[in-house]
Scaffold this active site. Structure first.
Site, PDB file in Angstrom:
ATOM      1  N   CYS A 240       0.887  -1.183   0.000  1.00 20.34           N
ATOM      2  CA  CYS A 240       0.000   0.000   0.000  1.00 20.34           C
ATOM      3  C   CYS A 240       0.913   1.219   0.000  1.00 20.34           C
ATOM      4  CB  CYS A 240      -0.876   0.015   1.243  1.00 20.34           C
ATOM      5  SG  CYS A 240      -1.985  -1.381   1.376  1.00 20.34           S
ATOM      6  N   ALA A 241       1.616   1.423  -1.085  1.00 21.51           N
ATOM      7  CA  ALA A 241       2.742   2.371  -1.098  1.00 21.51           C
ATOM      8  C   ALA A 241       2.308   3.822  -1.156  1.00 21.51           C
ATOM      9  CB  ALA A 241       3.656   2.061  -2.275  1.00 21.51           C
ATOM     10  N   GLY A 244       4.584   6.883  -1.694  1.00 23.33           N
ATOM     11  CA  GLY A 244       5.940   6.364  -1.537  1.00 23.33           C
ATOM     12  C   GLY A 244       6.700   6.762  -0.289  1.00 23.33           C
ATOM     13  N   GLY A 245       6.021   7.272   0.729  1.00 24.18           N
ATOM     14  CA  GLY A 245       6.737   7.685   1.948  1.00 24.18           C
ATOM     15  C   GLY A 245       7.623   6.578   2.498  1.00 24.18           C
ATOM     16  N   LYS A 246       7.033   5.417   2.713  1.00 24.88           N
ATOM     17  CA  LYS A 246       7.831   4.320   3.281  1.00 24.88           C
ATOM     18  C   LYS A 246       8.671   3.632   2.209  1.00 24.88           C
ATOM     19  CE  LYS A 246       4.773   3.895   7.134  1.00 24.88           C
ATOM     20  NZ  LYS A 246       3.800   4.891   6.579  1.00 24.88           N
ATOM     21  N   ASP A 264      -0.121   0.128  -5.367  1.00 23.14           N
ATOM     22  CA  ASP A 264      -1.266   0.807  -4.761  1.00 23.14           C
ATOM     23  C   ASP A 264      -2.419   0.700  -5.745  1.00 23.14           C
ATOM     24  OD1 ASP A 264      -1.310   3.026  -2.231  1.00 23.14           O
ATOM     25  OD2 ASP A 264      -3.019   3.125  -3.601  1.00 23.14           O
ATOM     26  N   ASP A 311       1.023  -1.173   4.639  1.00 28.04           N
ATOM     27  CA  ASP A 311       0.760   0.067   5.388  1.00 28.04           C
ATOM     28  C   ASP A 311      -0.703   0.395   5.078  1.00 28.04           C
ATOM     29  OD1 ASP A 311       1.126   2.375   6.828  1.00 28.04           O
ATOM     30  OD2 ASP A 311       2.020   3.487   5.175  1.00 28.04           O
ATOM     31  N   CYS A 364      -1.645   3.846  10.838  1.00 27.66           N
ATOM     32  CA  CYS A 364      -1.448   5.047  11.659  1.00 27.66           C
ATOM     33  C   CYS A 364      -2.723   5.260  12.463  1.00 27.66           C
ATOM     34  CB  CYS A 364      -1.061   6.265  10.821  1.00 27.66           C
ATOM     35  SG  CYS A 364      -2.221   6.664   9.516  1.00 27.66           S
TER      36      CYS A 364
HETATM   37  C1  SAM Z   1      -1.753   4.635   4.785  1.00 26.98           C
HETATM   38  S1  SAM Z   1      -1.826   4.903   3.093  1.00 26.98           S
HETATM   39  C2  SAM Z   1      -0.207   4.505   2.564  1.00 26.98           C
HETATM   40  C3  SAM Z   1       0.832   5.527   2.881  1.00 26.98           C
HETATM   41  C4  SAM Z   1       2.205   5.195   2.317  1.00 26.98           C
HETATM   42  N1  SAM Z   1       2.613   3.841   2.587  1.00 26.98           N
HETATM   43  C5  SAM Z   1       3.267   6.151   2.851  1.00 26.98           C
HETATM   44  O1  SAM Z   1       4.068   5.761   3.702  1.00 26.98           O
HETATM   45  O2  SAM Z   1       3.274   7.292   2.396  1.00 26.98           O
HETATM   46  C6  SAM Z   1      -2.748   3.515   2.542  1.00 26.98           C
HETATM   47  C7  SAM Z   1      -2.728   3.309   1.056  1.00 26.98           C
HETATM   48  O3  SAM Z   1      -3.437   2.106   0.773  1.00 26.98           O
HETATM   49  C8  SAM Z   1      -3.949   2.221  -0.529  1.00 26.98           C
HETATM   50  N2  SAM Z   1      -4.932   1.152  -0.733  1.00 26.98           N
HETATM   51  C9  SAM Z   1      -6.252   1.145  -0.441  1.00 26.98           C
HETATM   52  N3  SAM Z   1      -6.801  -0.038  -0.795  1.00 26.98           N
HETATM   53  C10 SAM Z   1      -5.809  -0.800  -1.314  1.00 26.98           C
HETATM   54  C11 SAM Z   1      -5.752  -2.117  -1.857  1.00 26.98           C
HETATM   55  N4  SAM Z   1      -6.831  -2.880  -1.926  1.00 26.98           N
HETATM   56  N5  SAM Z   1      -4.572  -2.570  -2.308  1.00 26.98           N
HETATM   57  C12 SAM Z   1      -3.453  -1.788  -2.248  1.00 26.98           C
HETATM   58  N6  SAM Z   1      -3.447  -0.532  -1.741  1.00 26.98           N
HETATM   59  C13 SAM Z   1      -4.613  -0.039  -1.285  1.00 26.98           C
HETATM   60  C14 SAM Z   1      -4.479   3.639  -0.547  1.00 26.98           C
HETATM   61  O4  SAM Z   1      -4.631   4.102  -1.873  1.00 26.98           O
HETATM   62  C15 SAM Z   1      -3.399   4.383   0.234  1.00 26.98           C
HETATM   63  O5  SAM Z   1      -2.455   4.943  -0.628  1.00 26.98           O
END
Ligand code: SAM
Length: 435
Positions: A240-241, A244-246, A264, A311, A364
């Site tokens: 769930c990038a 791209g923070g992590k 994502d 994430d 988070c």
């Molecule tokens: C908490 S955010 C991720 C933040 C990111 N990892 C960072 O560190 O900046 C959760 C992410 O999950 C994605 N997401 C939601 N449903 C998803 C799915 N079924 N598969 C993959 N990613 C998904 C969202 O689009 C969102 O970008």
């Protein structure tokens, strides 16, 4: 801008935020973009007022209700002025771009609020703590006697944390680069890569940021990335990038060596990662937009990753300090939907993990429903995964004092000075995944 014009702009911005579904920071950035004539100092002053009102909204609204005054943007800003000890001088509503002068009812409101404390002993815990009423039983169960202290810290403004990009600099070099631009930064307590700024700074104008020496990232996020134990040469998936923070942190841990796939479902988020990756000098990342749990790529890639980070999308209850508006739109239905997605995402991402590989689940959020409960349910249906307690990993992967003495990483602003974060490290012991 005159003080009167600033008040008028604050009322207008707050009303716009309240009328839109987008996050407040996005609304504000659009608002100021369309008003280029508002200079940086005035923008800061207007935003400060609006964010202060958002942080105090439940208490301000409690007072407005008690004094039988309708709760809307203008009344909230006026009440905030009263709590800040400002009286309604006529000059605050005169001149170009000022708001209309207060009417009789508003004057009466300000009179009655004069000298009042924002806190009142009759306020319920959710008003004093500025959290949605429906979360009361969950937060009481989580924090018990510490509830007031925990949520109290979540009302405050968050510090600005940076992660030093080890592909380009070490912490001392980053501190020196920031100091050359008059920015004072101090090492963070838990993350060996973290810096905390002592005052706000226009990061995107700084050389250290522009040249990719540092990236804005909360200390809690940095710790989650370190717990993935991604190493040079590994195959790693950031499932769930987002933007791209992590991914950036993991790429640096991998020293740009090996394969890092950033997935994502949101193409616009994945697109946003491009500039950040370039600035950080990262070149081992493949970005991939997936359609969801049924995406064929997941099936094709089953069992081929050493490390997978989930994430997960979550309520963001750990980030209320940064987004004080978000909590008021959160509903029980949102939580239920998120719990479903988290379960589906975790199960689907688990398929990617090799035997002996690791799956790190993070949010988070501070809510156990999204955290411990999800992991316990996952482990109950996936006997080929076991929990690896965080304290046993800490000295090798992070190297600082471990902030927890239980199997999960669980951070909160009050206890650790970070955003609220949760992470669980799971290891795949068998060759095939369960249900
Ligand atoms: C908490 S955010 C991720 C933040 C990111 N990892 C960072 O560190 O900046 C959760 C992410 O999950 C994605 N997401 C939601 N449903 C998803 C799915 N079924 N598969 C993959 N990613 C998904 C969202 O689009 C969102 O970008």
């Amino acid at each position: 801008m005159t003080p009167a014009a600033r008040i008028a702009a604050a009322i207008e911005l707050l009303a716009t935020i309240e009328s839109e579904t987008r996050p407040a920071d996005q609304v504000a950035s659009f608002f100021f973009k369309n008003r280029r004539y508002i200079g940086a100092k005035d923008r800061r002053a207007v935003a400060d007022t609006v964010w202060r009102v958002l942080r105090r909204k439940a208490r301000i609204d409690w007072w407005l209700e008690r004094l039988e005054h309708p709760a809307e943007a203008r009344a909230r800003v006026l009440a905030d002025l009263a709590f800040e000890g400002q009286s309604l001088e006529p000059s605050l509503f005169q001149g170009a771009h000022s708001a209309p002068p207060p009417g009789r009812e508003e004057k009466r409101l300000m009179e009655r609020l004069k000298g009042c404390d924002l806190f009142h002993r009759d306020q319920p815990a959710w008003v004093r703590g500025e959290f949605p009423e429906w979360l009361t039983p969950k937060l009481e169960a989580l924090w018990g006697n510490d509830l007031a202290a925990q949520v109290g810290t979540m009302r405050d403004e968050a510090p600005l944390d940076l992660r030093v990009n080890s592909l380009k600099a070490d912490r001392d070099a980053a501190i020196a680069s920031l100091a050359a631009e008059q920015i004072k930064a101090e090492p963070t307590r838990w993350s060996p890569l973290g810096l905390r700024l002592m005052a706000r700074a226009p990061m995107v104008q700084l050389q250290a940021w522009r040249t990719g020496l540092v990236e804005i990232q909360d200390e809690g996020s940095q710790l989650v990335a370190l717990l993935t134990d991604a190493r040079p040469g590994m195959a790693v998936c950031d499932y769930c990038a987002g933007a791209g923070g992590k991914t950036l942190a993991i790429a640096a841990q991998m020293e740009n060596k090996g394969r890092l796939v950033a997935c994502d479902v949101a193409e616009w988020r994945v697109d946003k990662a491009g500039d950040r990756l370039r600035r950080a000098g990262v070149h081992n990342v493949t970005r991939r937009v997936i359609s969801g749990a049924a995406d064929k790529w997941i099936k094709r890639s089953a069992g081929s990753y050493d490390r997978v980070l989930v994430d997960a999308p979550c309520t963001g209850t750990g980030t209320w300090r940064r987004n004080p508006d978000a909590k008021w739109s959160l509903t029980p239905t949102d939580l239920a939907e998120l719990l479903d997605s988290q379960r589906v995402i975790l199960t689907s991402a688990a398929r990617l993990v090799k035997a002996g590989g690791r799956l790190v689940y993070a949010t988070c959020s501070i809510l156990p429903d999204e955290n411990e409960t999800q992991i316990q349910a996952f482990l109950a249906t996936h006997p080929d995964f076991k929990l690896v307690p965080v304290p046993g990993l800490w000295s090798e992967l992070v190297g600082t004092e471990c902030p927890v003495d239980q199997p999960y990483l669980r951070l909160s602003p009050f206890s650790h000075g970070t955003d609220g974060f949760f992470a669980a490290v799971l290891e795949r012991v068998g060759a095939t995944s369960g249900s």
